[in-house]
Design a protein around this motif. Structure first.
Motif, PDB file in Angstrom:
ATOM      1  N   LEU A 149      14.677   1.326   4.688  1.00 20.03           N
ATOM      2  CA  LEU A 149      14.041   0.348   5.833  1.00 20.03           C
ATOM      3  C   LEU A 149      15.205  -0.617   6.347  1.00 20.03           C
ATOM      4  O   LEU A 149      16.291  -0.733   6.060  1.00 20.03           O
ATOM      5  N   ALA A 150      14.501  -1.205   7.432  1.00 17.89           N
ATOM      6  CA  ALA A 150      15.716  -2.346   8.117  1.00 17.89           C
ATOM      7  C   ALA A 150      15.679  -3.373   7.241  1.00 17.89           C
ATOM      8  O   ALA A 150      14.757  -3.758   6.448  1.00 17.89           O
ATOM      9  N   LYS A 151      17.262  -4.154   7.229  1.00 13.41           N
ATOM     10  CA  LYS A 151      17.091  -5.237   6.495  1.00 13.41           C
ATOM     11  C   LYS A 151      16.006  -6.485   7.296  1.00 13.41           C
ATOM     12  O   LYS A 151      15.874  -6.331   8.155  1.00 13.41           O
ATOM     13  N   PRO A 152      15.617  -7.208   6.232  1.00 11.54           N
ATOM     14  CA  PRO A 152      16.071  -7.500   4.886  1.00 11.54           C
ATOM     15  C   PRO A 152      15.394  -6.600   3.844  1.00 11.54           C
ATOM     16  O   PRO A 152      15.708  -7.202   2.650  1.00 11.54           O
ATOM     17  N   PHE A 153      14.913  -5.680   4.157  1.00  8.77           N
ATOM     18  CA  PHE A 153      14.197  -5.050   3.169  1.00  8.77           C
ATOM     19  C   PHE A 153      14.962  -3.734   2.690  1.00  8.77           C
ATOM     20  O   PHE A 153      15.762  -3.316   3.241  1.00  8.77           O
ATOM     21  N   TYR A 177       3.880  -2.821   1.366  1.00  6.79           N
ATOM     22  CA  TYR A 177       3.206  -1.577   2.296  1.00  6.79           C
ATOM     23  C   TYR A 177       4.413  -0.741   2.792  1.00  6.79           C
ATOM     24  O   TYR A 177       3.964   0.469   2.891  1.00  6.79           O
ATOM     25  N   LEU A 178       5.119  -1.648   3.587  1.00  9.58           N
ATOM     26  CA  LEU A 178       6.089  -0.586   4.372  1.00  9.58           C
ATOM     27  C   LEU A 178       7.095   0.103   3.152  1.00  9.58           C
ATOM     28  O   LEU A 178       7.515   1.158   3.622  1.00  9.58           O
ATOM     29  N   MET A 179       7.483  -0.452   2.130  1.00 13.10           N
ATOM     30  CA  MET A 179       8.282   0.218   1.183  1.00 13.10           C
ATOM     31  C   MET A 179       7.501   1.640   0.493  1.00 13.10           C
ATOM     32  O   MET A 179       8.074   2.567   0.519  1.00 13.10           O
ATOM     33  N   GLY A 180       6.073   1.154   0.265  1.00 17.37           N
ATOM     34  CA  GLY A 180       5.297   2.304  -0.384  1.00 17.37           C
ATOM     35  C   GLY A 180       5.151   3.480   0.800  1.00 17.37           C
ATOM     36  O   GLY A 180       5.097   4.674   0.546  1.00 17.37           O
ATOM     37  N   LEU A 181       4.735   3.190   1.933  1.00 12.62           N
ATOM     38  CA  LEU A 181       4.666   4.006   2.984  1.00 12.62           C
ATOM     39  C   LEU A 181       5.731   4.996   3.397  1.00 12.62           C
ATOM     40  O   LEU A 181       5.763   6.171   3.485  1.00 12.62           O
ATOM     41  N   ASN A 196       0.975  -0.803  -3.062  1.00  9.99           N
ATOM     42  CA  ASN A 196       0.827  -2.055  -3.969  1.00  9.99           C
ATOM     43  C   ASN A 196       1.795  -1.906  -5.141  1.00  9.99           C
ATOM     44  O   ASN A 196       1.471  -2.226  -6.103  1.00  9.99           O
ATOM     45  N   GLN A 197       2.993  -1.183  -4.807  1.00 16.47           N
ATOM     46  CA  GLN A 197       3.774  -1.022  -6.094  1.00 16.47           C
ATOM     47  C   GLN A 197       4.725  -2.136  -5.993  1.00 16.47           C
ATOM     48  O   GLN A 197       5.435  -2.590  -4.819  1.00 16.47           O
ATOM     49  N   GLY A 198       5.171  -2.917  -7.126  1.00 17.14           N
ATOM     50  CA  GLY A 198       6.100  -3.749  -7.337  1.00 17.14           C
ATOM     51  C   GLY A 198       5.886  -5.121  -6.556  1.00 17.14           C
ATOM     52  O   GLY A 198       4.458  -5.308  -6.144  1.00 17.14           O
ATOM     53  N   LYS A 199       6.223  -6.220  -6.990  1.00 10.36           N
ATOM     54  CA  LYS A 199       6.044  -7.560  -6.333  1.00 10.36           C
ATOM     55  C   LYS A 199       6.873  -7.804  -5.120  1.00 10.36           C
ATOM     56  O   LYS A 199       7.804  -8.762  -5.391  1.00 10.36           O
ATOM     57  N   PHE A 200       6.527  -7.471  -4.059  1.00  9.85           N
ATOM     58  CA  PHE A 200       7.486  -7.426  -2.573  1.00  9.85           C
ATOM     59  C   PHE A 200       6.426  -7.843  -1.656  1.00  9.85           C
ATOM     60  O   PHE A 200       5.216  -7.166  -1.655  1.00  9.85           O
ATOM     61  N   GLY A 201       6.889  -8.621  -0.841  1.00  9.09           N
ATOM     62  CA  GLY A 201       6.038  -8.872   0.373  1.00  9.09           C
ATOM     63  C   GLY A 201       6.153  -7.748   1.478  1.00  9.09           C
ATOM     64  O   GLY A 201       5.138  -7.592   2.000  1.00  9.09           O
TER      65      GLY A 201
END
Length: 322
Positions: free
Chosen positions: A276-280, A258-262, A250-255
Motif C-alpha cells: 500500500l501507499a503510505k501512510p498505510f 478495507y484496502l489492506m484486506g483487498l 474487517n481484519q484488525g483495528k485499522f482505518g
C-alpha cells in the motif's frame, strides 16, 4: 466506445512494489482478471486506487499502462479529483490522451465547501475538460455531499453523464434517483457493494464495487440477477457478498482495513502485490493468515472457485448452498 456501462465497474486497486513504484506485471494480471470476470468498465485512481496517496507521476503511469493493457476492450474511467483545479484539468488531459471514456470527479477536500461553492467549482471546471464527467459523492473523505438539487443543476451541462455515490446512505441515493428521474441518459452507480443489489432493483445502473477486484464474476452475476428482479438469486449472491465484506474488509483495528484486506487477498491469489501507499502498510502475519482463511472459505463456493466455467445463472444459484 460503443455499448452500455450498465453493470459492474471495477474500481481498480493500484498495484505497488513500493510507495512510488508500480507493480506493472501485477497490473496486467489484474486487468486480465477483471476483464475475464465480465465487468462492464474499469475505474482507476479512485478511493480503492489510493489516488490521493500516490504521486502525480505514478497516477500518469497508472492511466497509461491500464489503457494499454485494456486495449480498448472496456471503457476506462479515470479519477481526476484533487484539491487543485489545475491538477484536475491536467489529469483529465492525460486521461483523454490515453483514450479514457470519462473522468470521475469528487469535490475538492480539506476545505469544506458549501453547495453554492460546489456548484461554482463544477461550473468552472467542467468547461475546461475534454471528456465526459461522472460526479463522485464521497462525503466521508470530502466533507461535503452533493445535494440532489445541486447535482441536478450541475448535470444540466450535457458533459455530465453520471454519478457515483459512496455515501452508504440509501435514503439519499433514492432521493438522487428521484431527482434525476427524467434523465434516462444519466448513469447512476452505487459504491458500497453491500447495497448494490437493492439499489439496482430500485433503478440504479450498476455498482462500482471494490470486491470485483477479487471476485469479478460474483458481482457481475449479482448485478444480472438484480437487474431482472430475480430475488432468489440476489439473496444467494448477497450472502456471499456479505461474507466478503465481513471477513476480507474487517481484519484488525485499522482505518484502512478495507484496502489492506483487498490488497492482501489479491497478493494471496498471486494477482498483484499487496503493498500500500503510505501512510498505510500491508498486513502482518496474523491478519494475513485470517485473510487466507477467509479466501479459503469463500472459494468453497463453486462460483468463486471456477468463475469462468459456470455460466448458467440458475445453476450458479443452485451451487451456492453446501
Amino acid at each position: 466506445m460503443e455499448g452500455s456501462l450498465n453493470g459492474i465497474i471495477v474500481p481498480l486497486v493500484t498495484p505497488l512494489l513500493d510507495n512510488d513504484k508500480l507493480d506493472v506485471e501485477g497490473l496486467e494480471r489484474l486487468v486480465e482478471h477483471v476483464v475475464d470476470g465480465g465487468v462492464s468498465g474499469v475505474f482507476v485512481l479512485g478511493t480503492t486506487g489510493e489516488s490521493q496517496s500516490i504521486s502525480f507521476s505514478l497516477r500518469d503511469e497508472m492511466i497509461c499502462r491500464t489503457s494499454k493493457f485494456l486495449g480498448g476492450r472496456l471503457p476506462l474511467l479515470v479519477g481526476t479529483s484533487d484539491t487543485s483545479m489545475s491538477e484536475s484539468v491536467r489529469l483529465s488531459s492525460v486521461a483523454e490522451a490515453h483514450g479514457a471514456y470519462a473522468v470521475v470527479s469528487a469535490p475538492p477536500y480539506y476545505f469544506a465547501s458549501g453547495q453554492p461553492e460546489l456548484i461554482d467549482f463544477y461550473e468552472t471546471l467542467i468547461p475546461k475538460l475534454g471528456l465526459p464527467v461522472f460526479l463522485y459523492n464521497m462525503p466521508t473523505h470530502t466533507k461535503v455531499s452533493f445535494a440532489p438539487d445541486s447535482l441536478k443543476r450541475i448535470a444540466d451541462n450535457p458533459k455530465v453523464i453520471g454519478f457515483k455515490d459512496s455515501s452508504a446512505n440509501g435514503a439519499y441515493f433514492n432521493q438522487v434517483m428521484y431527482e434525476m428521474r427524467d434523465r434516462q441518459d444519466f448513469y447512476l452507480f452505487i459504491g458500497p457493494e453491500e447495497m448494490t443489489a437493492e439499489m439496482v432493483m430500485m433503478g440504479a445502473n450498476g455498482g462500482v464495487n471494490g470486491g470485483a477486484n477479487i471476485f469479478p464474476r460474483l458481482y457481475v452475476e449479482m448485478y444480472k440477477a438484480a437487474s431482472v428482479g430475480d430475488i432468489a438469486s440476489v439473496r444467494a449472491f448477497q450472502k456471499i457478498i456479505m461474507q466478503v465484506s465481513s471477513t476480507i474488509y474487517n481484519q484488525g483495528k485499522f482505518g484502512s482495513s478495507y484496502l489492506m484486506g483487498l490488497k492482501c487477498a489479491l497478493s494471496l491469489l498471486d494477482i498483484c502485490s499487496g503493498e500500500l501507499a503510505k501512510p498505510f502498510s500491508k498486513f502482518g502475519e496474523q491478519e494475513t493468515a485470517q485473510i487466507k482463511k477467509a479466501l479459503d472459505d469463500l472459494r468453497a463456493y463453486p462460483l468463486l472457485k471456477q468463475p469462468d466455467k459456470v455460466r448458467n445463472n440458475r445453476s450458479l444459484v443452485e451451487s451456492l448452498s453446501f
